[in-house]
Design a protein around this motif. Structure first.
Motif, short mmCIF file in Angstrom:
data_model
loop_
_atom_site.label_atom_id
_atom_site.label_comp_id
_atom_site.label_asym_id
_atom_site.label_seq_id
_atom_site.Cartn_x
_atom_site.Cartn_y
_atom_site.Cartn_z
N VAL A 1 0.84 -1.19 0.00
CA VAL A 1 0.00 0.00 0.00
C VAL A 1 0.88 1.25 0.00
O VAL A 1 0.63 2.20 -0.75
CB VAL A 1 -0.98 -0.02 1.20
CG1 VAL A 1 -1.69 1.32 1.35
CG2 VAL A 1 -2.00 -1.14 1.02
N GLU A 2 1.93 1.24 0.80
CA GLU A 2 2.83 2.40 0.85
C GLU A 2 3.48 2.64 -0.52
O GLU A 2 3.53 3.78 -1.00
CB GLU A 2 3.91 2.22 1.91
CG GLU A 2 4.84 3.42 2.01
CD GLU A 2 5.85 3.32 3.12
OE1 GLU A 2 6.35 4.38 3.55
OE2 GLU A 2 6.18 2.18 3.57
N GLU A 3 3.94 1.58 -1.14
CA GLU A 3 4.55 1.73 -2.47
C GLU A 3 3.55 2.33 -3.45
O GLU A 3 3.91 3.20 -4.26
CB GLU A 3 5.05 0.38 -2.98
CG GLU A 3 6.28 -0.13 -2.27
CD GLU A 3 6.70 -1.49 -2.80
OE1 GLU A 3 6.72 -1.68 -4.03
OE2 GLU A 3 7.00 -2.37 -1.97
N SER A 4 2.33 1.87 -3.41
CA SER A 4 1.31 2.38 -4.31
C SER A 4 1.00 3.85 -4.03
O SER A 4 0.83 4.65 -4.95
CB SER A 4 0.05 1.53 -4.21
OG SER A 4 -0.84 1.86 -5.23
N LEU A 5 0.93 4.21 -2.75
CA LEU A 5 0.69 5.61 -2.39
C LEU A 5 1.83 6.50 -2.87
O LEU A 5 1.63 7.68 -3.15
CB LEU A 5 0.53 5.74 -0.87
CG LEU A 5 -0.78 5.22 -0.29
CD1 LEU A 5 -0.68 5.09 1.23
CD2 LEU A 5 -1.94 6.12 -0.69
N ARG A 6 3.01 5.94 -3.00
CA ARG A 6 4.17 6.69 -3.49
C ARG A 6 4.26 6.69 -5.02
O ARG A 6 5.20 7.20 -5.58
CB ARG A 6 5.46 6.12 -2.89
CG ARG A 6 5.56 6.36 -1.40
CD ARG A 6 6.82 5.72 -0.82
NE ARG A 6 6.96 6.00 0.58
CZ ARG A 6 7.56 7.07 1.09
NH1 ARG A 6 8.08 7.97 0.29
NH2 ARG A 6 7.63 7.23 2.39
N GLY A 7 3.27 6.07 -5.67
CA GLY A 7 3.19 6.15 -7.12
C GLY A 7 3.58 4.90 -7.89
O GLY A 7 3.52 4.89 -9.12
N ARG A 8 3.98 3.85 -7.20
CA ARG A 8 4.35 2.64 -7.91
C ARG A 8 3.12 2.00 -8.55
O ARG A 8 2.06 1.91 -7.94
CB ARG A 8 5.00 1.63 -6.98
CG ARG A 8 5.38 0.35 -7.71
CD ARG A 8 6.23 -0.55 -6.91
NE ARG A 8 6.52 -1.76 -7.69
CZ ARG A 8 7.01 -2.85 -7.17
NH1 ARG A 8 7.31 -2.92 -5.90
NH2 ARG A 8 7.23 -3.90 -7.95
N VAL A 9 3.28 1.58 -9.78
CA VAL A 9 2.23 0.85 -10.50
C VAL A 9 2.71 -0.59 -10.61
O VAL A 9 3.79 -0.86 -11.13
CB VAL A 9 1.99 1.46 -11.89
CG1 VAL A 9 0.97 0.62 -12.66
CG2 VAL A 9 1.52 2.90 -11.76
N PHE A 10 1.92 -1.50 -10.13
CA PHE A 10 2.28 -2.91 -10.17
C PHE A 10 1.85 -3.51 -11.49
O PHE A 10 0.76 -3.22 -12.00
CB PHE A 10 1.62 -3.67 -9.01
CG PHE A 10 2.05 -3.18 -7.66
CD1 PHE A 10 3.29 -3.53 -7.14
CD2 PHE A 10 1.23 -2.35 -6.90
CE1 PHE A 10 3.70 -3.07 -5.90
CE2 PHE A 10 1.62 -1.90 -5.65
CZ PHE A 10 2.86 -2.25 -5.16
N VAL A 11 2.70 -4.34 -12.04
CA VAL A 11 2.37 -5.05 -13.28
C VAL A 11 2.59 -6.54 -13.06
O VAL A 11 3.53 -6.93 -12.35
CB VAL A 11 3.22 -4.56 -14.49
CG1 VAL A 11 2.89 -3.12 -14.82
CG2 VAL A 11 4.70 -4.69 -14.20
N PRO A 12 1.72 -7.37 -13.65
CA PRO A 12 1.89 -8.81 -13.45
C PRO A 12 3.16 -9.30 -14.14
O PRO A 12 3.55 -8.79 -15.19
CB PRO A 12 0.64 -9.41 -14.09
CG PRO A 12 0.09 -8.37 -14.97
CD PRO A 12 0.58 -7.03 -14.47
N ARG A 13 3.78 -10.28 -13.52
CA ARG A 13 4.95 -10.91 -14.13
C ARG A 13 4.49 -11.94 -15.11
O ARG A 13 3.52 -12.67 -14.88
CB ARG A 13 5.83 -11.56 -13.07
CG ARG A 13 6.47 -10.54 -12.18
CD ARG A 13 7.44 -11.22 -11.26
NE ARG A 13 8.04 -10.20 -10.39
CZ ARG A 13 9.04 -10.43 -9.59
NH1 ARG A 13 9.56 -11.64 -9.52
NH2 ARG A 13 9.52 -9.47 -8.85
N LEU A 14 5.16 -12.02 -16.20
CA LEU A 14 4.80 -13.02 -17.21
C LEU A 14 5.48 -14.33 -16.97
O LEU A 14 6.46 -14.47 -16.40
CB LEU A 14 5.15 -12.49 -18.61
CG LEU A 14 4.45 -11.17 -18.96
CD1 LEU A 14 4.92 -10.69 -20.31
CD2 LEU A 14 2.95 -11.38 -18.98
#
Length: 123
Positions: free
Chosen positions: A110-123
């Motif tokens: 949650v902290e990473e996301s609040l700091r702007g990180r966008v998660f992408v699925p690994r292939l």
């Protein structure tokens, strides 16, 4: 807006980043990870990224305490309760340590996301 990917360990009750109300659900989750007194600090309620740092530090402290409790439980209780009770206490410490490890990951995501990180699925 398409489906937003959230990684394993993302808290169920926190909406995905960008979804309506996501920061409010993040704030509620983070406050629930902290002592109740933290709700009294306006800066924490108004700035989720600040709250996330407080929550991360608090959960890390709990995890350290839980690991210490688990490491010491048998020695501290051996002369005071039956072996069955010692083992039950050790099992409780083990479960709490596992829960806190999951919570630490959820708070970090949650902290990473609040700091702007966008998660992408690994292939």
């Amino acid at each position: 807006m398409g489906t937003v990917y959230v990684p394993p360990g993302w808290p169920d009750r926190v909406h995905p980043p960008g979804a309506p109300g996501w920061e409010q659900t993040a704030t509620e989750f983070l406050l629930d990870c902290c002592p109740a007194d933290y709700r009294g600090y306006a800066v924490l309620r108004r700035h989720p990224v600040v709250l996330a740092g407080f929550a991360a530090a608090y959960v890390e402290g709990q995890l350290t305490a839980s690991r210490t409790g688990l490491a010491q439980v048998r020695v501290r209780l051996a002369d005071h309760v039956s072996p069955e009770v010692v083992e039950a206490a050790a099992a409780a410490w083990h479960q709490e340590t596992a829960r806190l490890t999951r919570t630490r990951r959820a708070v970090a995501l949650v902290e990473e996301s609040l700091r702007g990180r966008v998660f992408v699925p690994r292939l």
